[in-house]
Each structure stands twice: as structure tokens, then as C-alpha cells.
Design a protein around this motif. Structure first.
Motif, mmCIF file in Angstrom:
data_model
loop_
_atom_site.group_PDB
_atom_site.id
_atom_site.type_symbol
_atom_site.label_atom_id
_atom_site.label_comp_id
_atom_site.label_asym_id
_atom_site.label_seq_id
_atom_site.Cartn_x
_atom_site.Cartn_y
_atom_site.Cartn_z
ATOM 1 N N ASP A 77 5.402 -1.346 -31.197
ATOM 2 C CA ASP A 77 4.854 -0.495 -32.021
ATOM 3 C C ASP A 77 3.689 -1.007 -33.111
ATOM 4 N N ALA A 82 4.756 -1.676 -36.647
ATOM 5 C CA ALA A 82 6.075 -2.477 -36.741
ATOM 6 C C ALA A 82 5.496 -3.243 -37.961
ATOM 7 N N THR A 141 10.903 -1.969 -36.467
ATOM 8 C CA THR A 141 10.122 -0.750 -36.011
ATOM 9 C C THR A 141 11.301 0.061 -36.636
ATOM 10 N N HIS A 145 15.213 -3.375 -34.595
ATOM 11 C CA HIS A 145 14.692 -4.712 -35.010
ATOM 12 C C HIS A 145 15.430 -5.864 -34.338
#
Length: 209
Positions: free
Chosen positions: A105, A108, A151, A155
Motif C-alpha cells: 500500500d 503504508a 497498513t 502488518h
């Protein structure tokens, strides 16, 4: 890797979990790293070790994980961690690739944190009197620094380094006697550029930033 679904299950909320689906993903991850272990017995031992880490046990060490695996002694687990030859950096890379593939992401966050192991002597690599959150005070300890990819979806741990204080990096003879590789010694975060994985920012403490 921990997803928000995993966290809900751990918190005791009602949520359907597909055991077959979980087992399939577990097998996929272990299949990816299998080639990092040259011997079949080490692959099996690593699988048993990871299952022990994921098991619901109040304490997790080589004794309890060995018991969970059905072993009479912790010798096999201790051998896996201390003396067996396998590509630990390759395993890290495979797990990291799997995590970013599933949780990648651009928003993130890369999180750096540390944990300490209390020690009684002076020979363990990186040991000195230093603050460790494990004890909540200055103690004779070895400190490891970890990098987590986080994210909204979950994780997971993607890297780790042993923290070497100046009492070690400034003493080449001590490093050589302990078998520390030449490239080891820089603060870990300097080898973790944020651009390596899709992420927005990377917070860190002053000690390791």
C-alpha cells in the motif's frame, strides 16, 4: 504477517475463519522459503518451529516449542537457531515479498522498534549496559532492532538487525574475536531506505534513526 482479521480473532470476537484457507496460506509461505534450507530435516524443523510460534502457549522458547512439536528435548530447535546452515536473509526476503504482495500500500508506514535480551556476561555480540524496554531501565543487554510494514489491512515483520553500540563498533579486535562480519555495524535504519517498498513514511527513535 498479521492482518486485521487475525487481530479480531485474537481479540476473541466472533468471526468465521476458514481453517483450510489458513492452512493453504501457511503452506504457501513455507513453500516459498523451502529452498532456503538445503536439507529436508531442516525444512521440517523450521515448519515445526513456526507452528510453535503461532501456537497458543503462555511461554515460547526452544523447550516449549519442542514439546509442542512432540520432541523429547529442545536440541533440534536449538540447533536450527544456533548452528544449522540455512539462508536466513533469503527467508527474510521471501517473507517480505509475500507480505508486500498481499498488503502492499503506498500509504503504508515502516515502523522501527527494538527489543532487548538481558545478558549476564560480556561476550555476547552487542552486549553492554544500555537501556532496554524489556526491563524498563539500563541493564546489561543485547538489543535487536526490527522493521515492521504496517497498513490498514495488517502488518508484518520485514527485517531485523542486531544493534551494535560504539563499545563494539569502535573495537575491531572485539568484533573479529566475536566473528562479526565486516559489513555489520551501521545503525540498522541507515540500511533501510523507505523507497525499497511502497510506503508513505518511516518513523524511528533517535537512537536508531
Amino acid at each position: 504477517m498479521t492482518t486485521t482479521k487475525d487481530q479480531t480473532v485474537a481479540a476473541g470476537h466472533s468471526l468465521d475463519v476458514d481453517p483450510a484457507g489458513w492452512q493453504e496460506q501457511f503452506d504457501e509461505v513455507l513453500g516459498r522459503v523451502a529452498g532456503r534450507f538445503a536439507r529436508v530435516d531442516l525444512r521440517r524443523r523450521a515448519r515445526a518451529f513456526v507452528r510453535g510460534l503461532l501456537a497458543d502457549m503462555p511461554r515460547k522458547n526452544c523447550w516449549t516449542i519442542a514439546e509442542h512439536a512432540g520432541d523429547a528435548t529442545p536440541d533440534g530447535m536449538q540447533h536450527l537457531l544456533a548452528r544449522a546452515v540455512w539462508d536466513h536473509d533469503g527467508v527474510r526476503d521471501d517473507v517480505r515479498a509475500y507480505l508486500v504482495e498481499h498488503l502492499g500500500d503506498p500509504e503504508a508506514v515502516l515502523v522501527i522498534d527494538e527489543t532487548g535480551d538481558l545478558k549476564s556476561g560480556t561476550a555476547t555480540v552487542g552486549v553492554q549496559r544500555q537501556y532496554t524496554g524489556t526491563a524498563g531501565r539500563v541493564e546489561n543487554a543485547q538489543v535487536a532492532v526490527y522493521l515492521v510494514y504496517a497498513t490498514d489491512a495488517g502488518h508484518g515483520l520485514i527485517d531485523r538487525e542486531l544493534y551494535l553500540p560504539r563499545s563494539w563498533t569502535g573495537d575491531p579486535e572485539r568484533l573479529q574475536a566475536a566473528g562479526v562480519p565486516d559489513q555489520v555495524g551501521l545503525p540498522p535504519s541507515r540500511s533501510w531506505p523507505p523507497g525499497c517498498w511502497p510506503a508513505r513514511w518511516m518513523p524511528a527513535s533517535r537512537q536508531h534513526g
